[in-house]
Scaffold this active site. Structure first.
Site, PDB file in Angstrom:
ATOM      1  N   MET A  30       0.841  -1.197   0.000  1.00 47.09           N
ATOM      2  CA  MET A  30       0.000   0.000   0.000  1.00 47.09           C
ATOM      3  C   MET A  30       0.882   1.254   0.000  1.00 47.09           C
ATOM      4  O   MET A  30       0.420   2.346   0.349  1.00 47.09           O
ATOM      5  CB  MET A  30      -0.940  -0.011   1.198  1.00 47.09           C
ATOM      6  CG  MET A  30      -1.886  -1.213   1.151  1.00 47.09           C
ATOM      7  SD  MET A  30      -3.390  -0.985   2.100  1.00 47.09           S
ATOM      8  CE  MET A  30      -2.721  -0.807   3.727  1.00 47.09           C
ATOM      9  N   HIS A  37       9.394  -3.523   3.227  1.00 48.53           N
ATOM     10  CA  HIS A  37       8.889  -3.761   1.865  1.00 48.53           C
ATOM     11  C   HIS A  37      10.052  -4.130   0.932  1.00 48.53           C
ATOM     12  O   HIS A  37       9.929  -5.041   0.101  1.00 48.53           O
ATOM     13  CB  HIS A  37       8.224  -2.501   1.300  1.00 48.53           C
ATOM     14  CG  HIS A  37       6.982  -2.066   2.025  1.00 48.53           C
ATOM     15  ND1 HIS A  37       6.905  -0.894   2.726  1.00 48.53           N
ATOM     16  CD2 HIS A  37       5.761  -2.654   2.143  1.00 48.53           C
ATOM     17  CE1 HIS A  37       5.685  -0.758   3.239  1.00 48.53           C
ATOM     18  NE2 HIS A  37       4.977  -1.814   2.901  1.00 48.53           N
ATOM     19  N   GLN A  61     -10.717  -2.272   2.250  1.00 50.09           N
ATOM     20  CA  GLN A  61     -10.258  -3.107   3.360  1.00 50.09           C
ATOM     21  C   GLN A  61     -10.119  -2.320   4.673  1.00 50.09           C
ATOM     22  O   GLN A  61      -9.776  -2.881   5.710  1.00 50.09           O
ATOM     23  CB  GLN A  61      -8.940  -3.811   3.022  1.00 50.09           C
ATOM     24  CG  GLN A  61      -7.694  -2.940   3.078  1.00 50.09           C
ATOM     25  CD  GLN A  61      -6.454  -3.691   2.642  1.00 50.09           C
ATOM     26  OE1 GLN A  61      -6.388  -4.210   1.536  1.00 50.09           O
ATOM     27  NE2 GLN A  61      -5.455  -3.767   3.514  1.00 50.09           N
ATOM     28  N   LYS A 151       4.912  -9.829   9.115  1.00 52.69           N
ATOM     29  CA  LYS A 151       4.340  -8.707   9.888  1.00 52.69           C
ATOM     30  C   LYS A 151       2.813  -8.805   9.913  1.00 52.69           C
ATOM     31  O   LYS A 151       2.176  -8.542  10.927  1.00 52.69           O
ATOM     32  CB  LYS A 151       4.792  -7.398   9.245  1.00 52.69           C
ATOM     33  CG  LYS A 151       4.017  -6.176   9.651  1.00 52.69           C
ATOM     34  CD  LYS A 151       4.608  -5.583  10.874  1.00 52.69           C
ATOM     35  CE  LYS A 151       3.860  -4.405  11.441  1.00 52.69           C
ATOM     36  NZ  LYS A 151       2.926  -3.720  10.612  1.00 52.69           N
ATOM     37  N   ASP A 152       2.221  -9.187   8.771  1.00 51.64           N
ATOM     38  CA  ASP A 152       0.767  -9.353   8.683  1.00 51.64           C
ATOM     39  C   ASP A 152       0.472 -10.851   8.701  1.00 51.64           C
ATOM     40  O   ASP A 152       0.080 -11.436   7.695  1.00 51.64           O
ATOM     41  CB  ASP A 152       0.233  -8.690   7.412  1.00 51.64           C
ATOM     42  CG  ASP A 152       0.468  -7.197   7.432  1.00 51.64           C
ATOM     43  OD1 ASP A 152      -0.394  -6.477   7.939  1.00 51.64           O
ATOM     44  OD2 ASP A 152       1.538  -6.748   6.978  1.00 51.64           O
ATOM     45  N   SER A 188       4.382   1.307   7.617  1.00 51.50           N
ATOM     46  CA  SER A 188       4.079   2.607   7.013  1.00 51.50           C
ATOM     47  C   SER A 188       3.415   3.516   8.043  1.00 51.50           C
ATOM     48  O   SER A 188       3.612   4.728   8.043  1.00 51.50           O
ATOM     49  CB  SER A 188       3.123   2.422   5.832  1.00 51.50           C
ATOM     50  OG  SER A 188       3.665   1.485   4.934  1.00 51.50           O
TER      51      SER A 188
HETATM   52  P1  AMP Z   1       1.596  -2.981   3.394  1.00 56.99           P
HETATM   53  O1  AMP Z   1       2.147  -1.942   2.476  1.00 56.99           O
HETATM   54  O2  AMP Z   1       1.592  -2.575   4.835  1.00 56.99           O
HETATM   55  O3  AMP Z   1       0.272  -3.518   2.915  1.00 56.99           O
HETATM   56  O4  AMP Z   1       2.611  -4.203   3.337  1.00 56.99           O
HETATM   57  C1  AMP Z   1       2.943  -4.812   2.122  1.00 56.99           C
HETATM   58  C2  AMP Z   1       3.723  -6.071   2.420  1.00 56.99           C
HETATM   59  O5  AMP Z   1       4.904  -5.745   3.143  1.00 56.99           O
HETATM   60  C3  AMP Z   1       2.934  -7.058   3.285  1.00 56.99           C
HETATM   61  O6  AMP Z   1       3.161  -8.388   2.826  1.00 56.99           O
HETATM   62  C4  AMP Z   1       3.530  -6.832   4.653  1.00 56.99           C
HETATM   63  O7  AMP Z   1       3.416  -7.944   5.519  1.00 56.99           O
HETATM   64  C5  AMP Z   1       4.978  -6.545   4.312  1.00 56.99           C
HETATM   65  N1  AMP Z   1       5.615  -5.808   5.407  1.00 56.99           N
HETATM   66  C6  AMP Z   1       5.121  -4.725   6.060  1.00 56.99           C
HETATM   67  N2  AMP Z   1       5.947  -4.372   7.059  1.00 56.99           N
HETATM   68  C7  AMP Z   1       6.979  -5.247   7.051  1.00 56.99           C
HETATM   69  C8  AMP Z   1       8.146  -5.424   7.854  1.00 56.99           C
HETATM   70  N3  AMP Z   1       8.419  -4.630   8.892  1.00 56.99           N
HETATM   71  N4  AMP Z   1       9.005  -6.425   7.538  1.00 56.99           N
HETATM   72  C9  AMP Z   1       8.736  -7.253   6.490  1.00 56.99           C
HETATM   73  N5  AMP Z   1       7.646  -7.154   5.706  1.00 56.99           N
HETATM   74  C10 AMP Z   1       6.775  -6.171   5.977  1.00 56.99           C
END
Ligand code: AMP
Length: 284
Positions: A30, A37, A61, A151-152, A188
């Site tokens: 996102m 990321h 979402q 993380k998720d 983020s």
């Molecule tokens: P998001 O932009 O928050 O939707 O995250 C995109 C992807 O990056 C998802 O698969 C998250 O689990 C992963 N992600 C977010 N934060 C981290 C982190 N600190 N370490 C590793 N992967 C991450």
């Protein structure tokens, strides 16, 4: 790096690559990118020939519209970071591109109990929204490998289930959580914290570590109580702090060495909601 805004253009480009037998890795995000990321991008580059990153803040979402409105956006910096990391393709679709009409939002996925616990319980509808967008991205990109972050944690299980439901052959790679030096999981949403709050936010990880390190000698519910009380005193509002089986997130009250488990937390610091988790398996 090539930037696409329209799914048709991206699909055409990628089917030509597929015809040349190139493998494709997909990293959905996102935006407001950070090193976490980028670790997913480098994992994708190790696994596949072409890495596609997507940036789309999926309104559907977000169960809380304020959270959506306040979601950080740093698109110019994101593009620079992706260029530097060697990402091949960036897809930034508009909302109309992803959801061209009302019908495109009208799908329901049977995710079972997984969507009723933890994040699912506190963010009703969240995982249906996640599945909607991920299914669309999978149908546009047709990746061989999907790279996600631990993380998720619950989202990883949900997306694996989605892949089963829609019967796709996609390898899912889950990458470890990247953290700041104080232990705070990179996110983020951390952009919305000031320096003092970032220091304080690292207490979430410290609580997870404390519980994990004491699970063998103390009852989980006692540890949970101690941790919640301490965090609340420091100003956190806890949504949940739970021990669950790693494979299905069934909640567990009593730690059993034989089970692979994970400790998960979600808490607000002021109006910023943070999540974190730690696997118990390897440590006890
Ligand atoms: P998001 O932009 O928050 O939707 O995250 C995109 C992807 O990056 C998802 O698969 C998250 O689990 C992963 N992600 C977010 N934060 C981290 C982190 N600190 N370490 C590793 N992967 C991450």
């Amino acid at each position: 790096m090539i930037l696409f805004k329209h799914s048709k253009d991206l699909s055409t480009h990628l089917s030509a690559a597929k015809n040349k037998n190139y493998s494709i890795g997909l990293v959905p995000t996102m935006g407001a990118l950070h090193k976490g990321h980028l670790s997913l991008i480098s994992q994708s580059k190790k696994n596949t020939d072409i890495t596609v990153c997507t940036i789309f803040v999926n309104r559907i979402q977000f169960n809380n519209i304020d959270d959506f409105k306040k979601y950080p956006s740093t698109i110019e910096n994101d593009i620079l970071l992706l260029e530097e990391s060697g990402c091949d393709i960036l897809f930034i679709p508009s909302e109309e591109e992803v959801y061209p009409d009302a019908a495109s939002k009208n799908r329901h996925f049977d995710l079972g109990n997984l969507e009723n616990v933890l994040e699912g319980k506190f963010r009703p509808g969240h995982f249906q929204g996640v599945c909607l967008v991920v299914e669309k991205l999978l149908n546009i990109v047709h990746p061989d490998v999907l790279i996600l972050g631990q993380k998720d944690y619950q989202q990883c299980l949900i997306i694996k289930k989605l892949i089963d439901i829609i019967d796709k052959k996609i390898k899912v790679v889950v990458c470890p959580i990247l953290r700041e030096t104080n232990g705070l999981a990179m996110s983020s949403r951390n952009l919305r914290l000031n320096e003092e709050e970032k220091k304080l936010a690292s207490q979430l990880y410290k609580s997870l570590i404390y519980i994990r390190n004491n699970l063998r000698s103390k009852n989980f519910l006692v540890l949970k109580n101690e941790a919640v009380t301490k965090l609340e005193q420091k100003g956190f509002r806890i949504d949940y702090l739970e021990l669950a089986k790693s494979k299905n997130l069934n909640l567990v009250e009593k730690y059993n060495k034989a089970d692979d488990t994970v400790i998960l937390i979600a808490a607000f610091l002021n109006d910023v909601r943070l999540i974190d988790n730690i696997l118990v398996k390897d440590q006890c």
